[in-house]
Design a protein around this motif. Structure first.
Motif, PDB file in Angstrom:
ATOM      1  N   LEU A   1       0.832  -1.204   0.000  1.00 31.18           N
ATOM      2  CA  LEU A   1       0.000   0.000   0.000  1.00 31.18           C
ATOM      3  C   LEU A   1       0.866   1.254   0.000  1.00 31.18           C
ATOM      4  CD1 LEU A   1      -2.937  -0.852   2.426  1.00 31.18           C
ATOM      5  CD2 LEU A   1      -3.098  -0.305   0.002  1.00 31.18           C
ATOM      6  N   LYS A   2       1.935   1.249   0.796  1.00 29.79           N
ATOM      7  CA  LYS A   2       2.845   2.392   0.825  1.00 29.79           C
ATOM      8  C   LYS A   2       3.473   2.617  -0.543  1.00 29.79           C
ATOM      9  CE  LYS A   2       4.064   2.514   5.696  1.00 29.79           C
ATOM     10  NZ  LYS A   2       5.091   2.253   6.702  1.00 29.79           N
ATOM     11  N   ARG A   3       3.845   1.520  -1.205  1.00 31.55           N
ATOM     12  CA  ARG A   3       4.449   1.624  -2.531  1.00 31.55           C
ATOM     13  C   ARG A   3       3.447   2.191  -3.541  1.00 31.55           C
ATOM     14  NH1 ARG A   3       7.069  -3.728  -3.889  1.00 31.55           N
ATOM     15  NH2 ARG A   3       8.428  -3.106  -2.206  1.00 31.55           N
ATOM     16  N   ILE A   4       2.188   1.750  -3.449  1.00 33.93           N
ATOM     17  CA  ILE A   4       1.138   2.233  -4.355  1.00 33.93           C
ATOM     18  C   ILE A   4       0.895   3.728  -4.122  1.00 33.93           C
ATOM     19  CG2 ILE A   4      -1.354   2.113  -4.848  1.00 33.93           C
ATOM     20  CD1 ILE A   4      -1.083  -0.962  -4.264  1.00 33.93           C
ATOM     21  N   VAL A   5       0.770   4.118  -2.864  1.00 34.97           N
ATOM     22  CA  VAL A   5       0.541   5.531  -2.537  1.00 34.97           C
ATOM     23  C   VAL A   5       1.708   6.380  -3.047  1.00 34.97           C
ATOM     24  CG1 VAL A   5       0.401   7.187  -0.628  1.00 34.97           C
ATOM     25  CG2 VAL A   5      -0.981   5.118  -0.577  1.00 34.97           C
ATOM     26  N   SER A   6       2.925   5.901  -2.847  1.00 36.01           N
ATOM     27  CA  SER A   6       4.107   6.623  -3.310  1.00 36.01           C
ATOM     28  C   SER A   6       4.100   6.767  -4.833  1.00 36.01           C
ATOM     29  CB  SER A   6       5.364   5.880  -2.855  1.00 36.01           C
ATOM     30  OG  SER A   6       6.508   6.484  -3.388  1.00 36.01           O
TER      31      SER A   6
ATOM     32  N   ILE B   1       4.138  22.237   5.368  1.00 40.27           N
ATOM     33  CA  ILE B   1       5.130  21.334   5.966  1.00 40.27           C
ATOM     34  C   ILE B   1       4.440  20.072   6.468  1.00 40.27           C
ATOM     35  CG2 ILE B   1       6.715  21.068   7.920  1.00 40.27           C
ATOM     36  CD1 ILE B   1       7.408  24.112   7.415  1.00 40.27           C
ATOM     37  N   GLN B   2       3.263  20.237   7.063  1.00 37.27           N
ATOM     38  CA  GLN B   2       2.496  19.085   7.532  1.00 37.27           C
ATOM     39  C   GLN B   2       2.134  18.171   6.349  1.00 37.27           C
ATOM     40  OE1 GLN B   2       1.811  18.261  10.740  1.00 37.27           O
ATOM     41  NE2 GLN B   2       0.955  16.381   9.943  1.00 37.27           N
ATOM     42  N   GLU B   3       1.706  18.784   5.235  1.00 36.42           N
ATOM     43  CA  GLU B   3       1.355  18.011   4.031  1.00 36.42           C
ATOM     44  C   GLU B   3       2.559  17.251   3.481  1.00 36.42           C
ATOM     45  OE1 GLU B   3      -0.479  20.479   1.029  1.00 36.42           O
ATOM     46  OE2 GLU B   3      -2.004  21.208   2.430  1.00 36.42           O
ATOM     47  N   MET B   4       3.738  17.866   3.567  1.00 38.36           N
ATOM     48  CA  MET B   4       4.941  17.247   3.001  1.00 38.36           C
ATOM     49  C   MET B   4       5.571  16.214   3.936  1.00 38.36           C
ATOM     50  SD  MET B   4       5.250  18.535   0.000  1.00 38.36           S
ATOM     51  CE  MET B   4       6.888  18.002  -0.467  1.00 38.36           C
ATOM     52  N   SER B   5       5.155  16.192   5.186  1.00 38.10           N
ATOM     53  CA  SER B   5       5.814  15.321   6.169  1.00 38.10           C
ATOM     54  C   SER B   5       5.686  13.835   5.822  1.00 38.10           C
ATOM     55  CB  SER B   5       5.295  15.597   7.579  1.00 38.10           C
ATOM     56  OG  SER B   5       3.925  15.275   7.663  1.00 38.10           O
ATOM     57  N   HIS B   6       4.647  13.466   5.051  1.00 38.46           N
ATOM     58  CA  HIS B   6       4.499  12.047   4.666  1.00 38.46           C
ATOM     59  C   HIS B   6       5.583  11.610   3.686  1.00 38.46           C
ATOM     60  CE1 HIS B   6       2.520  13.945   1.207  1.00 38.46           C
ATOM     61  NE2 HIS B   6       2.845  12.848   0.550  1.00 38.46           N
ATOM     62  N   SER B   7       6.271  12.579   3.062  1.00 42.11           N
ATOM     63  CA  SER B   7       7.311  12.262   2.075  1.00 42.11           C
ATOM     64  C   SER B   7       8.704  12.143   2.686  1.00 42.11           C
ATOM     65  CB  SER B   7       7.368  13.357   0.997  1.00 42.11           C
ATOM     66  OG  SER B   7       6.124  13.498   0.367  1.00 42.11           O
ATOM     67  N   LEU B   8       8.832  12.486   3.976  1.00 36.26           N
ATOM     68  CA  LEU B   8      10.153  12.471   4.609  1.00 36.26           C
ATOM     69  C   LEU B   8      10.764  11.075   4.606  1.00 36.26           C
ATOM     70  CD1 LEU B   8       9.449  14.748   7.705  1.00 36.26           C
ATOM     71  CD2 LEU B   8      10.875  15.321   5.732  1.00 36.26           C
ATOM     72  N   LYS B   9      12.058  11.023   4.383  1.00 39.07           N
ATOM     73  CA  LYS B   9      12.787   9.755   4.486  1.00 39.07           C
ATOM     74  C   LYS B   9      13.000   9.445   5.971  1.00 39.07           C
ATOM     75  CE  LYS B   9      15.463  10.574   0.286  1.00 39.07           C
ATOM     76  NZ  LYS B   9      16.791  10.976  -0.207  1.00 39.07           N
ATOM     77  N   GLN B  10      13.440   8.234   6.231  1.00 41.53           N
ATOM     78  CA  GLN B  10      13.641   7.811   7.612  1.00 41.53           C
ATOM     79  C   GLN B  10      14.601   8.763   8.338  1.00 41.53           C
ATOM     80  OE1 GLN B  10      14.558   3.660   8.127  1.00 41.53           O
ATOM     81  NE2 GLN B  10      15.397   4.001  10.160  1.00 41.53           N
TER      82      GLN B  10
END
Length: 194
Positions: free
Chosen positions: A4-9, A49-58
């Motif tokens: 699911l994470k891969r699909i969303v990405s 910034i909140q919207e972009m936080s899902h794109s952050l790398k580990q």
């Protein structure tokens, strides 16, 4: 969950590519409208910034600070496009466990935005071509992208009479600064967005 994470990405990447091509189309046809409104830049930045936080790398973190008056009179949609591109690039071209620093600063005559990363940086031989369409630095070939983001940022900044500068060092990071001249709203045309 992994699939699911891969699909969303993948969907997000495709959406970003389509948005970039639509933006380029509007830019080249001279169809970028300018709608100046008064809005709270600090609040808008925090939402982005909140919207972009899902794109952050580990381990990546975004640190944001604002200095000065919070109400500005700019095109909030164009500013959002500029910032989303710069933040997205900072995330993409930075390493895991790194810090991305964002600052907005207002004074009597200007609105300044800064995005600083500690990533791969831009090689000296590629700096002159950075704002060209479809250009990608040689050290970015393994990272997804179209080479349109900075072209779009430069054209949008130009549309709002902004001046873009940057400093960069390979393997140490890049800092982008955009300075907009502060405009005063005419009393009969103020639109306030919170």
């Amino acid at each position: 969950e992994k699939h699911l994470k891969r699909i969303v990405s993948s969907v997000n990447n495709l959406t970003n590519i389509l948005n970039e091509f639509l933006s380029v189309g509007k830019i080249e046809e001279g169809k970028i409208g300018l709608t100046l409104t008064e809005f709270n830049i600090k609040k808008q930045m925090e939402i982005m910034i909140q919207e972009m936080s899902h794109s952050l790398k580990q381990g990546q973190q975004i640190k944001y600070k604002h200095i000065g008056q919070e109400l500005v009179y700019l095109d909030s949609s164009i500013l959002k496009n500029i910032m989303m591109n710069l933040i997205s690039n900072a995330i993409k071209f930075s390493f895991e466990n790194s810090l991305i620093e964002i600052e907005t600063l207002t004074d009597d005559s200007t609105v300044k935005v800064e995005v600083k990363d500690h990533g791969i940086g831009i090689p000296d031989q590629d700096k002159d071509h950075l704002m060209e369409r479809f250009f990608r630095a040689y050290n970015a070939n393994t990272i997804q992208g179209t080479g349109l983001g900075l072209y779009i940022v430069s054209k949008y900044a130009e549309r709002m009479n902004g001046k873009i500068t940057y400093s960069t060092e390979e393997n140490k990071g890049t800092t982008f600064n955009i300075i907009f001249s502060k405009q005063k709203p005419q009393s009969h045309e103020i639109n306030t967005v919170n």
